[in-house]
Design a protein around this motif. Structure first.
Motif, PDB file in Angstrom:
ATOM      1  N   UNK A 225       0.818  -1.209   0.000  1.00 18.66           N
ATOM      2  CA  UNK A 225       0.000   0.000   0.000  1.00 18.66           C
ATOM      3  C   UNK A 225       0.850   1.256   0.000  1.00 18.66           C
ATOM      4  N   UNK A 226       0.613   2.124   0.978  1.00 21.66           N
ATOM      5  CA  UNK A 226       1.322   3.411   1.039  1.00 21.66           C
ATOM      6  C   UNK A 226       2.825   3.261   1.278  1.00 21.66           C
ATOM      7  N   UNK A 227       3.242   2.087   1.732  1.00 23.22           N
ATOM      8  CA  UNK A 227       4.670   1.865   2.000  1.00 23.22           C
ATOM      9  C   UNK A 227       5.419   1.284   0.802  1.00 23.22           C
ATOM     10  N   UNK A 228       4.735   1.124  -0.316  1.00 31.59           N
ATOM     11  CA  UNK A 228       5.422   0.695  -1.524  1.00 31.59           C
ATOM     12  C   UNK A 228       5.407  -0.800  -1.741  1.00 31.59           C
ATOM     13  N   UNK A 229       6.498  -1.306  -2.326  1.00 23.66           N
ATOM     14  CA  UNK A 229       6.575  -2.705  -2.755  1.00 23.66           C
ATOM     15  C   UNK A 229       7.923  -3.287  -2.354  1.00 23.66           C
ATOM     16  N   UNK A 239      16.738  -8.081  -1.055  1.00 23.58           N
ATOM     17  CA  UNK A 239      15.332  -7.714  -1.149  1.00 23.58           C
ATOM     18  C   UNK A 239      15.245  -6.231  -1.517  1.00 23.58           C
ATOM     19  N   UNK A 240      14.558  -5.921  -2.592  1.00 25.29           N
ATOM     20  CA  UNK A 240      14.463  -4.555  -3.090  1.00 25.29           C
ATOM     21  C   UNK A 240      13.191  -3.875  -2.569  1.00 25.29           C
ATOM     22  N   UNK A 241      13.228  -2.539  -2.517  1.00 24.63           N
ATOM     23  CA  UNK A 241      12.062  -1.764  -2.105  1.00 24.63           C
ATOM     24  C   UNK A 241      11.758  -0.696  -3.138  1.00 24.63           C
ATOM     25  N   UNK A 242      10.511  -0.663  -3.595  1.00 26.66           N
ATOM     26  CA  UNK A 242      10.038   0.383  -4.500  1.00 26.66           C
ATOM     27  C   UNK A 242       9.095   1.283  -3.712  1.00 26.66           C
ATOM     28  N   UNK A 243       9.444   2.550  -3.497  1.00 28.82           N
ATOM     29  CA  UNK A 243       8.552   3.447  -2.750  1.00 28.82           C
ATOM     30  C   UNK A 243       7.230   3.661  -3.485  1.00 28.82           C
ATOM     31  N   UNK A 244       6.204   3.950  -2.723  1.00 26.93           N
ATOM     32  CA  UNK A 244       4.897   4.237  -3.312  1.00 26.93           C
ATOM     33  C   UNK A 244       4.859   5.680  -3.806  1.00 26.93           C
ATOM     34  N   UNK A 245       3.976   5.939  -4.752  1.00 25.41           N
ATOM     35  CA  UNK A 245       3.743   7.304  -5.215  1.00 25.41           C
ATOM     36  C   UNK A 245       2.635   7.912  -4.363  1.00 25.41           C
ATOM     37  N   UNK A 246       2.888   9.015  -3.654  1.00 29.54           N
ATOM     38  CA  UNK A 246       1.837   9.630  -2.838  1.00 29.54           C
ATOM     39  C   UNK A 246       0.748  10.241  -3.720  1.00 29.54           C
ATOM     40  N   UNK A 247      -0.485   9.817  -3.515  1.00 32.05           N
ATOM     41  CA  UNK A 247      -1.633  10.350  -4.256  1.00 32.05           C
ATOM     42  C   UNK A 247      -2.807  10.510  -3.296  1.00 32.05           C
TER      43      UNK A 247
END
Length: 311
Positions: A225-229, A239-247
């Motif tokens: 969710x808001x914390x990305x992927x 382990x990679x992290x993709x930030x979420x886009x704030x909308x």
């Protein structure tokens, strides 16, 4: 992003979403007043097919609807999106799938009534093997019988076609199924369920993701969710992290389906997993800014403009 057009086969559910909008969820035994009611085409399979089509993929859908008015409406909606419906069966004497959704400003609850989706059998999948054999990727969920999902995974494996499995709703999955899945895409709840633990922190999520990789899944892409992927692969210890886009979220109902479609489209076009997750995250972010799962799915141009603006 590649200019190659991906060929995606989506196997899954078709539902009519009956949506009640209210300020909060009722307590057991409580009656509250809602504000609005919507009748919106849905079902995780159909949602993902519509999203993939709007993103520019060549999409074929395999599933079932009932021989009722909802079935006619659902079939017409998919056809209007340019989706190949040679694999869509109308089941006589059975109602179409329904989803009863209660929607607040920040969250939703969903009750799914399978209806015709329960009639999506391995035999039906076998009748459309040629669609699977010609695909770049197969995308599935768990709103059709598990034995059908297992059979479809085996069929895709036989033809060397990668499979994305969105394990929703959460359901116990045998190891032989997990080992046949190329990309598993749980949300936090589903990840915790499948890994047998509680998602109490980012660290525990990473451990749970690794558990699934150890069970044989080639790649795990966990949405937060808001914390990305978070995402990882068997061939890498990182382990990679993709930030979420704030909308500004208006309706989160189709966010996961939008993400999965975006991931499928990007992978089918030959992009790397990292590039595909970045694209899928933008698709998911845009989807929550509109009301309704299928109506809220963004177009390819909208996604590329969004990515460009975020720069």
């Amino acid at each position: 992003m590649s200019n190659k057009q991906g060929n995606i086969v989506v196997i899954g559910s078709v539902n009519m979403d009956l949506v009640a909008k209210t300020d909060r969820f009722p307590q057991p035994g409580e009656t509250i007043i809602g504000h609005q009611f919507y009748q919106i085409p849905g079902g995780k399979g159909a949602n993902q097919a519509v999203a993939a089509a709007r993103l520019g993929a060549e999409v074929s859908f395999i599933g079932c609807v009932g021989d009722d008015l909802f079935g006619q409406q659902l079939s017409k909606g998919l056809d209007n999106e340019g989706i190949n419906l040679s694999g869509l069966r109308t089941v006589e004497g059975v109602s179409s799938g329904l989803a009863h959704i209660t929607l607040t400003d920040t969250d939703n609850t969903i009750i799914v009534i399978p209806g015709a989706n329960a009639h999506c059998t391995p035999e039906h999948i076998a009748a459309h093997e040629s669609l699977i054999a010609g695909a770049d990727i197969v995308l599935m969920q768990l709103e059709i019988p598990l034995q059908t999902v297992q059979y479809a995974v085996q069929l895709a494996e036989r033809h060397g076609i990668p499979v994305i499995l969105n394990p929703a709703p959460a359901h116990p999955l045998p190891n032989e199924l997990l080992q046949g899945v190329t990309y598993l895409t749980p949300n936090e709840t589903e990840l915790a369920f499948l890994a047998g633990g509680l998602a109490a922190s980012t660290h525990s999520l990473q451990i749970q993701l690794q558990v699934l990789l150890n069970q044989g899944v080639k790649h795990v892409v966990a949405t937060q969710g808001e914390r990305g992927v978070l995402f990882g692969s068997q061939d890498s210890s990182y382990i990679h992290h993709q930030p979420a886009h704030p909308v500004q979220a208006i309706d989160t109902t189709g966010a996961g389906d939008a993400f999965n479609a975006g991931l499928a489209v990007a992978l089918a076009e030959g992009n790397s997993l990292s590039e595909s997750v970045t694209f899928a995250s933008a698709v998911g972010a845009l989807a929550v800014t509109k009301l309704g799962a299928q109506p809220g799915m963004p177009t390819r141009d909208e996604v590329m403009n969004f990515i460009k603006q975020k720069g």
